[in-house]
Scaffold this active site. Structure first.
Site, PDB file in Angstrom:
ATOM      1  N   GLN A  12      -7.635  -9.613  13.044  1.00 31.11           N
ATOM      2  CA  GLN A  12      -6.979  -9.563  11.735  1.00 31.11           C
ATOM      3  C   GLN A  12      -5.452  -9.482  11.852  1.00 31.11           C
ATOM      4  OE1 GLN A  12      -7.252  -5.927   9.568  1.00 31.11           O
ATOM      5  NE2 GLN A  12      -6.953  -6.871   7.572  1.00 31.11           N
ATOM      6  N   ASP A  34      -7.219 -13.684  23.876  1.00 26.02           N
ATOM      7  CA  ASP A  34      -8.325 -12.908  23.285  1.00 26.02           C
ATOM      8  C   ASP A  34      -9.570 -13.254  24.073  1.00 26.02           C
ATOM      9  OD1 ASP A  34     -10.224 -11.697  21.392  1.00 26.02           O
ATOM     10  OD2 ASP A  34      -8.614 -11.814  19.919  1.00 26.02           O
ATOM     11  N   TYR A 142     -13.093   6.631  17.326  1.00 28.93           N
ATOM     12  CA  TYR A 142     -11.888   5.793  17.180  1.00 28.93           C
ATOM     13  C   TYR A 142     -10.640   6.676  17.063  1.00 28.93           C
ATOM     14  CZ  TYR A 142      -8.821   2.423  14.698  1.00 28.93           C
ATOM     15  OH  TYR A 142      -7.790   1.612  14.286  1.00 28.93           O
ATOM     16  N   LYS A 146      -7.474   6.974  19.564  1.00 34.53           N
ATOM     17  CA  LYS A 146      -6.099   6.674  19.127  1.00 34.53           C
ATOM     18  C   LYS A 146      -5.167   7.847  19.431  1.00 34.53           C
ATOM     19  CE  LYS A 146      -6.346   2.451  17.600  1.00 34.53           C
ATOM     20  NZ  LYS A 146      -5.697   1.394  18.388  1.00 34.53           N
TER      21      LYS A 146
HETATM   22  C1  AKB Z   1     -10.183   1.330  10.311  1.00 25.12           C
HETATM   23  O1  AKB Z   1     -10.562   1.466   9.136  1.00 25.12           O
HETATM   24  O2  AKB Z   1     -10.856   1.659  11.293  1.00 25.12           O
HETATM   25  C2  AKB Z   1      -8.805   0.765  10.552  1.00 25.12           C
HETATM   26  C3  AKB Z   1      -7.765   1.839  10.652  1.00 25.12           C
HETATM   27  C4  AKB Z   1      -7.331   2.581   9.453  1.00 25.12           C
HETATM   28  O3  AKB Z   1      -7.271   2.081  11.712  1.00 25.12           O
HETATM   29  N1  AKB Z   1      -8.471  -0.149   9.514  1.00 25.12           N
END
Ligand code: AKB
Length: 316
Positions: A12, A34, A142, A146
């Site tokens: 994206q 990619d 996630y 991060k």
């Molecule tokens: C997600 O929703 O995982 C991403 C983000 C906010 O990092 N778009």
């Protein structure tokens, strides 16, 4: 002369970022890579190669061979998808970053952009106007990856002089390439479904406000951060970056102004608790002061642009 490598160029962000970088640095100086095929636009305008960032030797070889000076590493498993494959997502997200940092240390590609996210915050973080420095206890794979990534980026900057730069992206809204597997994806899907079917079933509750940004603003500011004088950067982790905050019912009301028959229903799923753990709005004043972050899209402009561009794309 800059030679730029974009990892994750078919996604994206990548598919729009590559085109913008090519306008600035010249088509032949921006290498799109990619593990997935790129858009037609990317393939036609400059170099594209299949490259797996998880393969360290190949990555290092690529940097040396093409005399790369800057890397944008966008490869990641997003929040929703990561919850389905926690250990795999952790491995991919961390290895993609660590390979890039190590390869940067061993080559001339010293300047790195790597996106962080509002997912670094968690349920114990203040939800409104979330400060840059605050409680950070993310409870998604996630988000944990991060936050760990931000710490590693800063570490490589201080210890090895890698020019690591990052922002905490909010939900990004675009019409060219759809997002894949995030919690903020509803804010893209809703526009496509509004045009296609005139209705949308939302996977978040109607009043779940989250920070969002139109892709043009995100790309412009990402490049601005990369071009900023390093002396102006007081942070080497990741800057808060927030455009606008809205909830599903607000974007639905905006769409209705253009498509009066549009209807929305709500069926919250496993992504609701993820959204509930994230800020509703964040304070990005440090980015504005340090390197001039500025955004131009509000919810009205974002809605009319999305509807117009999707119609154009679909020939409606
Ligand atoms: C997600 O929703 O995982 C991403 C983000 C906010 O990092 N778009």
């Amino acid at each position: 002369m800059e030679n730029i490598l974009v990892i994750g160029s078919s996604g994206q962000i990548g598919s729009e970022l590559v085109m913008e970088l090519r306008k600035i640095y010249g088509d032949e100086h921006v290498y799109a890579t990619d593990i997935k095929q790129p858009t037609r636009e990317i393939r036609a305008s400059g170099p594209f190669q299949i490259l797996d960032v998880l393969d360290f030797n190949n990555l290092l070889h690529f940097l040396v061979r093409f005399k790369i000076t800057q890397i944008y590493n966008l490869a990641a498993v997003l929040s929703g998808n990561a919850e389905k494959i926690p250990l795999q997502a952790w491995d991919i997200n961390m290895k993609a970053l660590m390979n890039t940092l190590e390869a940067a240390r061993e080559s001339d590609a010293k300047k790195i952009f790597w996106p962080s996210s509002i997912a670094v915050f968690g349920p114990t973080t203040p939800r409104h106007n979330t400060p840059q420095l605050t409680v950070m206890e993310p409870n998604t794979v996630y988000g944990i990856s991060k936050l760990a990534g931000e710490r590693w980026g800063e570490y490589y900057n201080k210890r090895y002089g890698v020019d690591f730069r990052s922002v905490r992206y909010p939900g990004l809204i675009s019409y060219k390439t759809e997002p894949g597997g995030g919690t903020t994806d509803y804010a893209v899907e809703i526009f496509f479904e509004a045009i296609k079917k005139g209705r949308y079933e939302c996977f978040l509750k109607e009043d779940t406000a989250l920070p969002m940004m139109f892709m043009d603003d995100a790309i412009k500011n990402t490049i601005k951060l990369m071009q900023a004088d390093p002396k102006r950067l007081s942070l080497r982790s990741a800057y808060n970056m927030a455009g606008i905050s809205f909830a599903p019912k607000q974007v639905a009301a905006e769409i209705k102004k253009h498509i009066p028959e549009f209807t929305i229903s709500y069926k919250p799923d496993f992504r609701q608790p993820i959204a509930d753990s994230w800020p509703a709005s964040i304070d990005d004043s440090i980015a504005r002061a340090d390197w001039g972050l500025e955004t131009t899209y509000d919810i009205e402009k974002l809605t009319s642009t999305m509807l117009e561009k999707i119609r154009e794309k679909q020939g409606k």
